[in-house]
Design an enzyme around this catalytic site. Structure first.
Site, PDB file in Angstrom:
ATOM      1  N   HIS A 128      -3.575  -4.876   0.102  1.00  0.00           N
ATOM      2  CA  HIS A 128      -3.101  -5.430   1.379  1.00  0.00           C
ATOM      3  C   HIS A 128      -3.200  -6.957   1.347  1.00  0.00           C
ATOM      4  CE1 HIS A 128      -2.523  -1.853   3.932  1.00  0.00           C
ATOM      5  NE2 HIS A 128      -3.418  -1.298   3.139  1.00  0.00           N
ATOM      6  N   GLU A 188      -1.924  -9.084   3.188  1.00  0.00           N
ATOM      7  CA  GLU A 188      -1.972  -9.718   4.518  1.00  0.00           C
ATOM      8  C   GLU A 188      -3.389 -10.128   4.902  1.00  0.00           C
ATOM      9  OE1 GLU A 188      -2.193  -5.242   5.352  1.00  0.00           O
ATOM     10  OE2 GLU A 188      -1.236  -6.594   3.916  1.00  0.00           O
ATOM     11  N   CYS A 195       0.836  -1.202   0.000  1.00  0.00           N
ATOM     12  CA  CYS A 195       0.000   0.000   0.000  1.00  0.00           C
ATOM     13  C   CYS A 195       0.874   1.257   0.000  1.00  0.00           C
ATOM     14  CB  CYS A 195      -0.992  -0.035   1.153  1.00  0.00           C
ATOM     15  SG  CYS A 195      -2.353   1.145   0.968  1.00  0.00           S
TER      16      CYS A 195
END
Length: 239
Positions: free
Chosen positions: A217, A219, A113
């Site tokens: 993102h 994750e 990001c």
């Protein structure tokens, strides 16, 4: 199992209030979890540019995280700051020092990001300060639905490191939480992913062992390709 590579993650910095009456660091747990599940030993890095090289002496890789702030336009010749721009000088100074030193050492770097935007600036690139003012017909890159869900898809450029990392997938569903984007990726760097509206969603530099940035993102693992990004990064950090 081989020894886990040590990967440093950049922290966010918050002013007094909420968690503490004094300034404090913060970072979502899923950054650490994603790296640990990929086989790494993640550690957090406080913001001290003078210690950046000392931290890197003890690391095998660097992950530059995102956050609700922007890179200072003065760092890439962007002119006056847009009214929406929010700066965190201490954090940016450390992240830029650490990223530039990691690249100098050819240490693997993953930018997520805002970390992808900072990586592009470290490559010598520039940013769009506010997408709605610069991209006609732009998507909602600050997606209204939860970050645990996709906001849109991106097209992955064939022949890039990102394409190899995600197994040749041409399209990936991603979450979206940004109002800025990479404009020019920097000399020698390439764009590896774009949104349907043409907004840059990823950059990389083939002149380094592993220097990859994604605007979303991973994750959160909203697409099956996301964990592959962490696995490839951790694998690069083992070499």
């Amino acid at each position: 199992m081989s020894k886990r590579p040590v990967i440093g993650l950049t922290l966010d910095a918050e002013e007094p209030g909420g968690y503490s009456k004094l300034p404090w660091y913060a970072l979502r747990k899923n950054y650490f979890t994603a790296l640990a599940e990929a086989g790494a030993l993640p550690i957090a890095l406080p913001h001290d540019p003078d210690l950046a090289a000392d931290y890197l002496d003890r690391l095998d890789g660097l992950l530059v995280t995102g956050g609700a702030f922007d890179v200072d336009p003065a760092l890439y010749g962007g002119g006056p700051a847009h009214s929406t721009v929010k700066l965190k000088y201490g954090r940016t100074a450390f992240e830029l020092a650490a990223t530039r030193e990691a690249l100098r050492r050819d240490m693997p770097v993953l930018g997520i990001c805002g970390g992808q935007q900072l990586l592009a600036v470290a490559f010598g690139g520039t940013l769009i300060q506010h997408i709605p003012d610069s991209v006609e017909g732009a998507l909602q890159h600050e997606q209204p639905n939860p970050r645990t869900e996709p906001g849109h898809e991106v097209s992955v450029a064939p022949g890039t490191l990102l394409s190899r990392v995600v197994g040749g997938r041409g399209r990936i569903a991603v979450n979206s939480a940004h109002h800025q984007a990479v404009d020019r990726p920097g000399e020698g760097a390439v764009v590896n992913a774009v949104a349907p509206d043409g907004v840059v969603e990823g950059v990389e530099h083939p002149g380094y062992r592993f220097a990859l940035g994604v605007q979303w993102h991973p994750e959160y693992a909203v697409d099956e390709a996301d964990p592959l990004i962490f696995r490839a990064f951790v694998s690069a950090c083992r070499r």
